[in-house]
Design a protein around this motif. Sequence first.
Motif, PDB file in Angstrom:
ATOM      1  N   SER A 225       0.824  -1.215   0.000  1.00 54.35           N
ATOM      2  CA  SER A 225       0.000   0.000   0.000  1.00 54.35           C
ATOM      3  C   SER A 225       0.852   1.256   0.000  1.00 54.35           C
ATOM      4  N   ARG A 226       1.939   1.227   0.746  1.00 57.03           N
ATOM      5  CA  ARG A 226       2.830   2.395   0.803  1.00 57.03           C
ATOM      6  C   ARG A 226       3.351   2.756  -0.580  1.00 57.03           C
ATOM      7  N   ASN A 227       3.600   1.750  -1.400  1.00 55.69           N
ATOM      8  CA  ASN A 227       4.120   2.009  -2.744  1.00 55.69           C
ATOM      9  C   ASN A 227       3.022   2.440  -3.721  1.00 55.69           C
ATOM     10  N   PHE A 228       1.884   1.754  -3.683  1.00 57.35           N
ATOM     11  CA  PHE A 228       0.838   2.031  -4.669  1.00 57.35           C
ATOM     12  C   PHE A 228       0.131   3.357  -4.464  1.00 57.35           C
ATOM     13  N   ILE A 229       0.009   3.812  -3.223  1.00 58.73           N
ATOM     14  CA  ILE A 229      -0.764   5.026  -2.957  1.00 58.73           C
ATOM     15  C   ILE A 229      -0.138   6.246  -3.646  1.00 58.73           C
ATOM     16  N   LYS A 230       1.120   6.149  -4.001  1.00 61.13           N
ATOM     17  CA  LYS A 230       1.792   7.250  -4.701  1.00 61.13           C
ATOM     18  C   LYS A 230       1.154   7.510  -6.066  1.00 61.13           C
ATOM     19  N   GLN A 231       0.409   6.524  -6.571  1.00 62.94           N
ATOM     20  CA  GLN A 231      -0.202   6.665  -7.897  1.00 62.94           C
ATOM     21  C   GLN A 231      -1.673   7.107  -7.837  1.00 62.94           C
ATOM     22  N   LYS A 232      -2.158   7.411  -6.644  1.00 64.28           N
ATOM     23  CA  LYS A 232      -3.557   7.830  -6.516  1.00 64.28           C
ATOM     24  C   LYS A 232      -3.818   9.086  -7.338  1.00 64.28           C
ATOM     25  N   GLN A 233      -4.940   9.094  -8.046  1.00 61.95           N
ATOM     26  CA  GLN A 233      -5.302  10.231  -8.889  1.00 61.95           C
ATOM     27  C   GLN A 233      -6.536  10.940  -8.343  1.00 61.95           C
ATOM     28  N   GLU A 234      -6.686  12.178  -8.741  1.00 57.16           N
ATOM     29  CA  GLU A 234      -7.836  12.965  -8.301  1.00 57.16           C
ATOM     30  C   GLU A 234      -9.134  12.285  -8.720  1.00 57.16           C
ATOM     31  N   GLY A 235     -10.092  12.283  -7.814  1.00 55.46           N
ATOM     32  CA  GLY A 235     -11.380  11.676  -8.106  1.00 55.46           C
ATOM     33  C   GLY A 235     -11.469  10.206  -7.748  1.00 55.46           C
ATOM     34  N   GLU A 236     -10.353   9.621  -7.326  1.00 51.44           N
ATOM     35  CA  GLU A 236     -10.355   8.206  -6.943  1.00 51.44           C
ATOM     36  C   GLU A 236     -10.497   8.057  -5.427  1.00 51.44           C
ATOM     37  N   LEU A 237     -11.114   6.970  -5.007  1.00 54.28           N
ATOM     38  CA  LEU A 237     -11.211   6.604  -3.597  1.00 54.28           C
ATOM     39  C   LEU A 237     -10.393   5.331  -3.412  1.00 54.28           C
ATOM     40  N   TRP A 238      -9.471   5.355  -2.453  1.00 52.00           N
ATOM     41  CA  TRP A 238      -8.555   4.225  -2.274  1.00 52.00           C
ATOM     42  C   TRP A 238      -8.751   3.568  -0.913  1.00 52.00           C
ATOM     43  N   ILE A 239      -8.671   2.226  -0.922  1.00 52.24           N
ATOM     44  CA  ILE A 239      -8.832   1.419   0.285  1.00 52.24           C
ATOM     45  C   ILE A 239      -7.610   0.528   0.457  1.00 52.24           C
ATOM     46  N   CYS A 240      -7.087   0.482   1.664  1.00 47.90           N
ATOM     47  CA  CYS A 240      -5.971  -0.403   2.021  1.00 47.90           C
ATOM     48  C   CYS A 240      -6.558  -1.630   2.706  1.00 47.90           C
ATOM     49  N   ALA A 241      -6.267  -2.823   2.185  1.00 51.20           N
ATOM     50  CA  ALA A 241      -6.871  -4.052   2.726  1.00 51.20           C
ATOM     51  C   ALA A 241      -5.812  -5.085   3.100  1.00 51.20           C
ATOM     52  N   SER A 242      -6.007  -5.716   4.245  1.00 49.03           N
ATOM     53  CA  SER A 242      -5.168  -6.804   4.770  1.00 49.03           C
ATOM     54  C   SER A 242      -3.947  -6.258   5.520  1.00 49.03           C
ATOM     55  N   GLY A 243      -3.708  -6.845   6.677  1.00 47.63           N
ATOM     56  CA  GLY A 243      -2.507  -6.522   7.443  1.00 47.63           C
ATOM     57  C   GLY A 243      -2.641  -5.399   8.439  1.00 47.63           C
ATOM     58  N   ILE A 244      -3.819  -4.814   8.577  1.00 47.85           N
ATOM     59  CA  ILE A 244      -4.031  -3.726   9.533  1.00 47.85           C
ATOM     60  C   ILE A 244      -4.543  -4.294  10.855  1.00 47.85           C
ATOM     61  N   SER A 245      -3.873  -3.943  11.953  1.00 48.74           N
ATOM     62  CA  SER A 245      -4.312  -4.438  13.258  1.00 48.74           C
ATOM     63  C   SER A 245      -4.093  -3.421  14.380  1.00 48.74           C
ATOM     64  N   LYS A 246      -3.526  -2.245  14.034  1.00 47.40           N
ATOM     65  CA  LYS A 246      -3.219  -1.246  15.066  1.00 47.40           C
ATOM     66  C   LYS A 246      -3.665   0.136  14.618  1.00 47.40           C
ATOM     67  N   ARG A 247      -4.015   0.966  15.590  1.00 46.61           N
ATOM     68  CA  ARG A 247      -4.444   2.338  15.303  1.00 46.61           C
ATOM     69  C   ARG A 247      -3.344   3.113  14.581  1.00 46.61           C
ATOM     70  N   ALA A 248      -2.101   2.895  14.963  1.00 53.13           N
ATOM     71  CA  ALA A 248      -0.993   3.612  14.323  1.00 53.13           C
ATOM     72  C   ALA A 248      -0.929   3.308  12.831  1.00 53.13           C
TER      73      ALA A 248
END
Length: 256
Positions: free
Chosen positions: A197-220
């Motif tokens: 996710s850290r790598n791909f989010i750099k390609q986010k474009q205006e008007g897009e909604l992005w979701i990070c899935a899998s591997g999240i378990s902490k507020r940080a």
Amino acid sequence: MLNKFREAKQLEIDSLRKSFMEGHLPAVYRGDRPSFVDAIKTKGPGAVIAEFKPASPSKGVLRENANPLDFADIYANNGAAAISVLTEHQYFGGTPDFLFMMSQPGIPLLRKDFILDPLQVAMTASSPAAAVLLVARMCDDVTHLAQMVELARMPGLSPVVEIFDQADLDMARAAGADIIQVNNRNLDTLETSLDQSRNFIKQKQEGELWICASGISKRAQVEEMAGLGFDAVLVGTCLMEADNPGEKLAELTGAK
């Protein structure tokens, strides 16, 4: 792994096609279908999509006798922007019935399954689901994915297109997708890494909604992904395995 999932869905697809040939097409759901996008934007960036999945291919049964009715209330009461509902039976212990069972709190539902055929989209539209997951690489080509995206939008479903690599992202955009879900799981090892996710989010474009899935378990981690630009994170396993799922979700959403 995806080929196994494809094979597991063939019986469902064959049944839907048989019904269709006999003149039966699922009627579009006429009840409330809250906006998935609006819910994410209201609580984002870093909105939490809480997932209900009784089992997973990597860990087996996650929670014995998990009650979808109870979890719907728990998730709604502890800050979830939406609920991801696993409806695949063989590997995840789900059923499409969960979509009806978990609709009572009134927050948007994402149907998470392996949707390969237009009739599966029609079946999703006959439920209270607000969104449907489309795995880019499970489609034959861009034309196939574009068809599925358009079919989902017609009855008011939000098509969430999941990607694993650059080819998937390119295909998703070519198919007209504007909700991108980055899956952090390696399909060969089943391990997860947020570096995906850290790598791909750099390609986010205006008007897009992005979701990070899998591997999240902490507020940080939620805060980090929000800071990078993710509108939402999808969290499942750590909630299903938690001694107190509501308390864990409140921690992740910042409600606690």
